[in-house]
Design an enzyme around this catalytic site. Structure first.
Site, PDB file in Angstrom:
ATOM      1  N   ASP A  46       0.881  -1.164   0.000  1.00 17.43           N
ATOM      2  CA  ASP A  46       0.000   0.000   0.000  1.00 17.43           C
ATOM      3  C   ASP A  46       0.921   1.217   0.000  1.00 17.43           C
ATOM      4  O   ASP A  46       2.105   1.109   0.340  1.00 17.43           O
ATOM      5  CB  ASP A  46      -0.888  -0.018   1.253  1.00 17.43           C
ATOM      6  CG  ASP A  46      -1.733   1.226   1.366  1.00 17.43           C
ATOM      7  OD1 ASP A  46      -2.334   1.643   0.347  1.00 17.43           O
ATOM      8  OD2 ASP A  46      -1.796   1.802   2.474  1.00 17.43           O
ATOM      9  N   ASP A  69       0.076   5.210   0.767  1.00 18.87           N
ATOM     10  CA  ASP A  69      -0.049   6.230   1.814  1.00 18.87           C
ATOM     11  C   ASP A  69      -0.104   5.540   3.184  1.00 18.87           C
ATOM     12  O   ASP A  69      -0.912   4.653   3.397  1.00 18.87           O
ATOM     13  CB  ASP A  69      -1.323   7.053   1.575  1.00 18.87           C
ATOM     14  CG  ASP A  69      -1.303   8.367   2.332  1.00 18.87           C
ATOM     15  OD1 ASP A  69      -0.342   8.630   3.075  1.00 18.87           O
ATOM     16  OD2 ASP A  69      -2.258   9.142   2.171  1.00 18.87           O
ATOM     17  N   ASP A 112      -1.284  -0.369   5.937  1.00 18.43           N
ATOM     18  CA  ASP A 112      -1.442   0.297   7.239  1.00 18.43           C
ATOM     19  C   ASP A 112      -2.893   0.277   7.720  1.00 18.43           C
ATOM     20  O   ASP A 112      -3.167   0.738   8.817  1.00 18.43           O
ATOM     21  CB  ASP A 112      -0.948   1.745   7.168  1.00 18.43           C
ATOM     22  CG  ASP A 112      -1.884   2.652   6.392  1.00 18.43           C
ATOM     23  OD1 ASP A 112      -2.338   2.238   5.293  1.00 18.43           O
ATOM     24  OD2 ASP A 112      -2.196   3.757   6.868  1.00 18.43           O
TER      25      ASP A 112
END
Lengths: 266, 266
Positions: A14, A16, A212
């Site tokens: 991922d 960001d 995240d």
């Protein structure tokens, strides 16, 4: 068991909250990528964001000192395009709501053609300039039989001035007005991860996703049958992880800790 | 028991499917209104449509030969304005998404003022010209604490070219992006009917609502504690009525039959 890290031959990041936050690279990103390169582990990035092209992302990452070729940046627009290609032949008509990221993916090479009258698909991604007239058109076309596709389900996203409506909010408007469920490509669905694995030519059973967010990255990895690692450099706190029913296979403070564990795994 | 009709001293008409269909008056409308006038029964019209002003509706009805003064036409915009007045003092700021019908009701007499920065209310009605930018603004203002109000819950409405998104579709977009439920004024909620009863100075226990839709008109009348009559000149067929859990107090083929029954009731 972090000793299992050495079985992975591919990694899906991922972006960001994993590679950067805001406009700054997170600790250990370049070292982690160099480590994977040295080990011959293939990697790509996956993002639900459908507004930017891979080339625009490559430039954005380069400004933060992260070197990631556009060909390894799988946006939900890129995944949407790849999935559509498995559903329909060259020359099929598509009506799209979306920005550069989606329009380039769909139309730049001429495989799909824009069709406002009798498209086979209505594809909806985030569009900061969308109007009622265009959403009205999408509603009429879906009601007339076009298949309803969404690039990603995010109902909101963070802007400079607050939390604002995302692609999932446009999908909600069309869902209630067409009485039709969209097929949605991005996380937490499995379709985007599958596209990234195809692009890498990777083995799904030996692919690690790193994210995240529990509800998108980790849940999406599980939906796609992939192993997952959570890093705590984004939105998830240790308390959120403890309370959640969605549990990753691995947890690391950041990419520094992940790389160190992988080195130790041999 | 149609013999009970003579106890009613006020009538609330739904419009489309009861007084007219498309651009043509339905049978018996003028005779029914003349009968009510002769009996001294007060009446008003109620419509969820928030886009037109009462004056615009008066003109539309007049073109079909139906004489209804604007003061007796209670749109969801008019009802929204009346309800807001019970919640907030003169000079309160409102951010509105909507057309003539809503803007005139809210702002023409200066009771409420337009406020794009710190409004107490965000009011959302149907707006054929609405853009993402304006919906984004509404999202930010609701998230900052403005109370979220919808004129009416209709997710669609019929246009010349098909079924298109309605106010309820805009509310769906904002509901998912603000994680906030709107307070909705129009049918099947009771608020618009209550406004119409207030405008007529009527007795709710002696007020009959007349509508063509079970899920809005009849359900809304029940929510407001009002007696209801279904006419079969609109969307509801006898088969739909038979299958429905929502049952009106009276059923008539049209306003001709209703007036005849009322005459017989004495």
């Amino acid at each position: 068991m972090t000793s299992e890290l050495n079985r992975f031959t591919a990694v899906l990041f991922d972006m960001d909250g994993v590679l950067y936050r805001g406009s700054r690279a997170l600790p250990g990103v370049s070292e982690a990528l160099a480590f994977l390169d040295a080990r011959g582990v293939a990697y790509a990035c996956c993002t639900n964001n459908a507004t930017m092209t891979p080339a625009q992302y490559e430039a954005k990452l380069a400004r933060m000192g992260i070197h990631m070729p556009a060909s390894r940046i799988v946006t939900s627009s890129v995944a949407t395009r790849r999935w559509l290609e498995t559903q329909a032949p060259r020359g099929t008509g598509v009506f799209a709501i979306g920005m550069d990221g989606l329009r380039t993916a769909l139309f730049d090479d001429g495989y799909f053609v824009e069709d406002e009258d009798h498209p086979a698909f209505v594809v909806v991604g985030m569009d900061f300039e969308v109007t009622y007239r265009r959403l009205r058109k999408a509603c009429l076309l879906i009601r007339a039989g076009a298949r309803f596709i969404g690039t990603n389900p995010d109902t909101t996203f963070p802007a400079e001035d607050g939390i604002v409506p995302g692609c999932g909010a446009l999908l909600a408007l069309l869902r209630v007005s067409t009485e039709t469920e969209p097929f949605v490509i991005g996380k937490p669905g499995p379709t985007m991860f599958r596209a990234a694995i195809e692009i890498l030519g990777a083995d799904a059973t030996r692919t690690l996703t790193i994210g995240d967010r529990l509800d998108t990255d980790i849940a999406g990895a599980r939906a796609a049958g992939l192993a997952s690692a959570l890093v705590l450099t984004g939105v998830t706190t240790p308390e959120m992880l403890e309370r959640s029913e969605i549990q990753p296979d691995f947890v690391f403070r950041d990419l520094v800790e992940l790389r160190e564990a992988w080195v130790r795994a041999g």
